[in-house]
Design an enzyme around this catalytic site. Structure first.
Site, mmCIF file in Angstrom:
data_model
loop_
_atom_site.group_PDB
_atom_site.id
_atom_site.type_symbol
_atom_site.label_atom_id
_atom_site.label_comp_id
_atom_site.label_asym_id
_atom_site.label_seq_id
_atom_site.Cartn_x
_atom_site.Cartn_y
_atom_site.Cartn_z
ATOM 1 N N ARG A 301 27.141 27.504 13.605
ATOM 2 C CA ARG A 301 25.790 26.974 13.391
ATOM 3 C C ARG A 301 25.132 26.601 14.717
ATOM 4 O O ARG A 301 23.951 26.864 14.933
ATOM 5 C CB ARG A 301 25.853 25.781 12.432
ATOM 6 C CG ARG A 301 26.181 26.261 11.032
ATOM 7 C CD ARG A 301 26.287 25.179 9.986
ATOM 8 N NE ARG A 301 26.312 25.845 8.681
ATOM 9 C CZ ARG A 301 26.367 25.231 7.506
ATOM 10 N NH1 ARG A 301 26.399 23.900 7.453
ATOM 11 N NH2 ARG A 301 26.370 25.923 6.393
ATOM 12 N N TYR A 440 20.032 32.568 8.371
ATOM 13 C CA TYR A 440 21.476 32.823 8.284
ATOM 14 C C TYR A 440 22.325 31.673 8.814
ATOM 15 O O TYR A 440 21.811 30.728 9.362
ATOM 16 C CB TYR A 440 21.877 34.176 8.861
ATOM 17 C CG TYR A 440 21.584 34.555 10.290
ATOM 18 C CD1 TYR A 440 21.295 33.646 11.275
ATOM 19 C CD2 TYR A 440 21.636 35.911 10.645
ATOM 20 C CE1 TYR A 440 21.067 34.052 12.580
ATOM 21 C CE2 TYR A 440 21.411 36.331 11.948
ATOM 22 C CZ TYR A 440 21.128 35.390 12.904
ATOM 23 O OH TYR A 440 20.908 35.793 14.182
ATOM 24 N N GLU A 441 23.601 31.751 8.524
ATOM 25 C CA GLU A 441 24.568 30.694 8.872
ATOM 26 C C GLU A 441 24.175 29.369 8.206
ATOM 27 O O GLU A 441 24.306 28.297 8.803
ATOM 28 C CB GLU A 441 24.651 30.546 10.395
ATOM 29 C CG GLU A 441 25.972 30.011 10.901
ATOM 30 C CD GLU A 441 27.171 30.778 10.382
ATOM 31 O OE1 GLU A 441 27.180 32.022 10.438
ATOM 32 O OE2 GLU A 441 28.104 30.118 9.878
ATOM 33 N N GLY A 442 23.750 29.462 6.933
ATOM 34 C CA GLY A 442 23.272 28.278 6.202
ATOM 35 C C GLY A 442 21.795 28.088 6.450
ATOM 36 O O GLY A 442 21.399 27.719 7.554
ATOM 37 N N GLN A 447 20.960 23.072 5.791
ATOM 38 C CA GLN A 447 21.265 22.149 6.899
ATOM 39 C C GLN A 447 20.720 20.755 6.585
ATOM 40 O O GLN A 447 21.380 19.747 6.842
ATOM 41 C CB GLN A 447 20.635 22.644 8.205
ATOM 42 C CG GLN A 447 21.032 24.053 8.628
ATOM 43 C CD GLN A 447 22.521 24.235 8.794
ATOM 44 O OE1 GLN A 447 23.224 23.329 9.233
ATOM 45 N NE2 GLN A 447 23.021 25.396 8.401
#
Lengths: 590, 590
Positions: A301, A440-442, A447
């Site tokens: 992240r 992307y990546e959450g 978040q």
């Protein structure tokens, strides 16, 4: 053309994030000032001279797939080889496997440069780092021995295979199956989508880390295991064996990062090998695959957050350069009848200054997060404290810089006027590239939820309270310097930190009282509020510590032109949730 | 797929903008409720069923040029013919030339629909309207007779040729020359860039309006004249004659609106005709070309603002539809272990509600501007008042909706998660298309400067004061309804209007005191502040007048989740200018 902002990066590393504190905990001689200097200079050169010139080909030609083989953009294969020969792939990897073992702070500073030069190129190696980290922490010694060193050297690249069509943010829904072959290996069957660099021509072999379900696995997230699935099986002597039963069925046509091949990967279709099923090896415990992922999620992240910083920096440099050259209109007070460079118009100055401080605040948060990760590793006595700091800062460091990447790239287009909309100018591609990073990546919404649901309550809420108090001390110190700019910036930072504290306590209270939906409704504005307050305070800290009048002016600009948003955001958190939840009832009929 | 939001549009026309007031001033029977209903319904059908299905081909194939001939995307030529046969090109054109002479309010409502369906298609006819307006007001009777009717019918399209490489925002720098031939016509020489629909295959002839300089013209903006330059000369009997010496040298490769050909036009290269020079006719007085442009500039800016509304509406519909279908995670309070539609997650609801109210506030401002334009024309007794209102609202109606078009389209991508970044989904193209609207027809920075420098001072500042007071009355009325949602929305609108008034008075004071650069530095935040306050108050007005509980909830959502920004923006205007102007000194060394 991109020129690495070495001064700004060093300022963020030393004056803001506190790299010296990390260095004090490192083994003697591991990282000297000279080495930092040398690494940043050479990385800056490589990014500006080697990567940046190939970025346009990456966007225009993109990666192509034919019969499962992916061709990366012209010159990229050679670029990767050069980059790897420069030792850049191994910079923060463990020394045990041939890496240089340098702190994450430095690795992130360098990663920022790769991303400024070409986000689409930089993301490939980022995934290899993630895969190395997962293997190092969770794989058997045999797997480690066989794979890690060659991934650290960059001879092979790694991938992360998580997403499936029905399982994006919600990995509990994934269906890819792993069937035991009885010899300790597994056959993997399933379809994975959005696999970045799932197939390419950079390396002879590609090491896929794949989430899949064992036959007896419980449903949901507690029944997911992690597997290593190489593109080519690896013989015991290290030579490449048979092609494994995994291939790239197609590439996505994306809005941006065209150079980066985004693959649909098919496992176990029977295309290769004697019987269907891609052969894989379990990494870590059965059904604990998501935990293996979690251990590296913070790093991933943060790496995406750095993409936001990198793109923003590239956009601001480009816009400033254009604004110095382009002449239109007459600026207030300009002496002649000639047209002024647009950089002299106050409204353009507003855009350029905002681009600058939003980039710097993003960098400050991201580097502070990296520094905390380094201290969690090296400052053994306070490891837990620093790990909490990493946990708290990660959602901020992922979401805010990526949102700012989009915002700053969009402002960059605006500065260019009509030319900004023409692809040849090279401003539009930065927005097109940047737009994936908040997803992307959450997603950034996830978040925000992570921040509110899991991070606010760290140490019963005390971790956040202590962190905000530390930053208040920075704001106080700025006020006491006697410098006007610093004093005003410090006063505004104090207000913003108060807003953050008040909104945080409110949300904690909602959670305690079981009103989770109100807390969720306030998550996104709270994240932005926290990030602005933290970013503003960090800029104040940096300006104070450096004693640099220019940085004090920028900190004040940020404070007076952006930090006021925290008051509005506090009200949104405190007062906006109810109207959101009620009005949400209208959506079904829309 | 796009479905015209007829209810929202009627609400904006009648409850917010006050179309009935316009109708009361129109000639008896010119516009009935039934006719409004019929026009909106049929336009909605045409936009959704005929235009929208061809939008993707427009983006993917785009317009192409070969040897100066432009081919529009597959199906577009036929689409244009159908659209013109439907009478849509003539809806607001003067009846004298075969138009329907309907109010601008209605024309803008319909234009919104075309833009929702395909901004790249809709922009072509918008330019023809502009050219018709310019000719009608300024051309000789002979030119009018020869050209206008066939442009009103859509048989020929019109273009606007302003920009040159060195003359974008600053038209004073333009160099295109017009040489008198001695017979009342001129030969035009020069290069124009960014000419929308400068060449295409929709119509047999294209009527270019071209800004150029006469030989004896003074420098700067006072030496610019306007010329009519047809692609094919027109014989006295109306048949097409020789090809004129103008051609399309190339098309720009743009970030979005790929279907719309953006041409570099070369005049007088000698490619056609006996001697070099495109033959043109003067429109209006010599050296008064910019004034001819100014008379239509308000309409053109409003039309671009409507593009923002249209794209935002398309994006919100698309995102809501996706959020209803896509299932991920479990929403708070959801009963089963199944995944919930993401529309049930509060953070997604926040995005969708914000998309909705930002679209509605944009529409409210744009339609209010159109209504004022109608009253300026039909309410003869208060024509000056309404013209001032148009002048005031135009920068708001251009800048805010186009900024929101970008913002809402970007949120739309975010709602789609990873799918939003894939072009096939159709969410990304909306952002790519929307991104030009804050730039062309006067960048939004220029709108902000126009607002502060020229519009704040209308009637010595009293026009803005009276306008804000009117809106305060709406806010007050909402508070007195006894409805909680309206009361809260009214209170917040009141605060926002106060912020706008205070910031406006501050800027006026700066101008009075000769501190123009401080006023310029505050222009962009002031425009946003005004637009939020006006938009919020208009939503409150509409909700109050309609008595619709759902609209009251949305007005309150806007008030509690977006209107708080006005306090922060007021501080930026009042306190941020100095730090901007000082920090701007740092830019030269960056």
């Amino acid at each position: 053309m991109y020129r690495a902002p070495i001064d700004d990066i060093k300022h963020a590393l030393f004056d803001i994030a506190g790299l010296r504190e990390v260095m004090a905990h490192l083994p003697e001689g591991m990282l000297t000032d000279d080495l930092v200097e040398a690494i940043l200079a050479e990385a800056g050169r490589f990014a500006g001279e080697e990567i940046a010139p190939l970025a346009r080909a990456g966007d225009e030609t993109g990666s192509k797939v034919e019969n499962g083989a992916v061709t990366t953009p012209p010159g990229w294969k050679e670029l990767y080889a050069k980059w790897r020969e420069g030792g850049w792939n191994s910079i923060s990897s463990p020394e045990k496997y041939g890496g240089q073992g340098l702190p994450a702070s430095l690795a992130m500073a360098v990663l920022e440069m790769w991303n400024s030069a070409s986000m689409a190129f930089a993301i490939g190696p980022t995934l290899t780092s993630g895969a190395v980290e997962a293997l190092e922490r969770h794989a058997s010694e045999e797997l480690k021995r066989k794979y890690i060193a060659r991934m650290v050297s960059g001879e092979w690249m790694g991938t992360m295979n998580l997403t499936e069509p029905q399982a994006g943010s919600d990995l509990g829904a994934l269906r890819t199956r792993a069937e035991p072959r009885g010899d300790g290996t597994y056959r993997i069957f399933g379809q994975k989508i959005f696999i970045t660099y799932g197939e390419h021509d950079f390396t002879d072999n590609i090491i896929h880390l794949v989430l899949a379900r064992l036959p007896d696995a419980p449903p949901g997230t507690k029944g997911i295991s992690l597997f290593l699935v190489p593109k080519f099986l690896v013989n015991d002597d290290g030579s490449l064996g048979a092609r494994n039963d995994v291939f790239c069925a197609s590439l996505e046509k994306k809005m941006g990062i065209h150079g980066s091949p985004t693959c649909t990967m098919i496992y176990g279709d029977g295309k290769f090998g004697d019987e269907p099923g891609a052969i894989g090896w379990l990494v870590g415990e059965p059904n604990r695959g998501l935990n293996c992922m979690f251990t590296m999620m913070n790093a991933a992240r943060l790496a995406v957050g750095i993409q936001g910083v990198g793109v923003a920096e590239a956009a601001r440099q480009k816009a400033i350069a254009y604004a110095k050259e382009r002449r239109q209109g007459r600026a207030p007070g300009a002496p002649t009848r000639d047209m002024s460079p647009i950089i002299e118009h106050p409204d353009v100055q507003r855009m350029l200054l905002s681009m600058t401080v939003l980039t710097q605040a993003s960098r400050a948060i991201a580097y502070a997060c990296a520094q905390a990760a380094d201290l969690a590793r090296w400052d053994r006595e306070r490891s837990n404290h620093w790990q909490e700091r990493v946990n708290l800062l990660t959602p901020l460091a992922k979401a805010f810089p990526t949102d700012m990447g989009v915002e700053v790239a969009s402002l960059g287009i605006q500065v260019h006027g009509g030319m900004g909309f023409i692809e040849e100018t090279g401003a539009a591609v930065l927005l097109r590239d940047a737009r994936i990073a908040p997803i992307y990546e959450g997603t950034n919404g996830i978040q925000a939820i992570d921040l509110v649901i899991r991070k606010l309550g760290l140490s019963g809420g005390d971790h956040v309270r202590r962190f905000l108090a530390e930053l208040q001390a920075d704001a106080e110190q700025a006020r006491n310097t006697g410098d006007d700019d610093l004093a005003i910036a410090g006063i505004r930072a104090r207000e913003a930190l108060h807003d953050a504290a008040e909104a945080g306590e409110y949300l904690l209270g909602q959670l305690t009282d079981g009103r989770q939906e109100v807390a969720l409704a306030g998550a996104t504005p709270f994240l932005r509020l926290m990030a602005l307050a933290v970013g503003g305070a960090l800029l104040v800290r940096g300006a104070t510590r450096s004693g640099d009048a220019a940085r004090a002016q920028l900190a004040r600009y940020f404070a007076e032109n952006h930090l006021g948003d925290t008051g509005a955001l506090r009200r949104v958190v405190l007062e906006g949730g109810d109207s959101l939840l009620r009005a949400a009832g209208l959506l079904a009929a829309m």
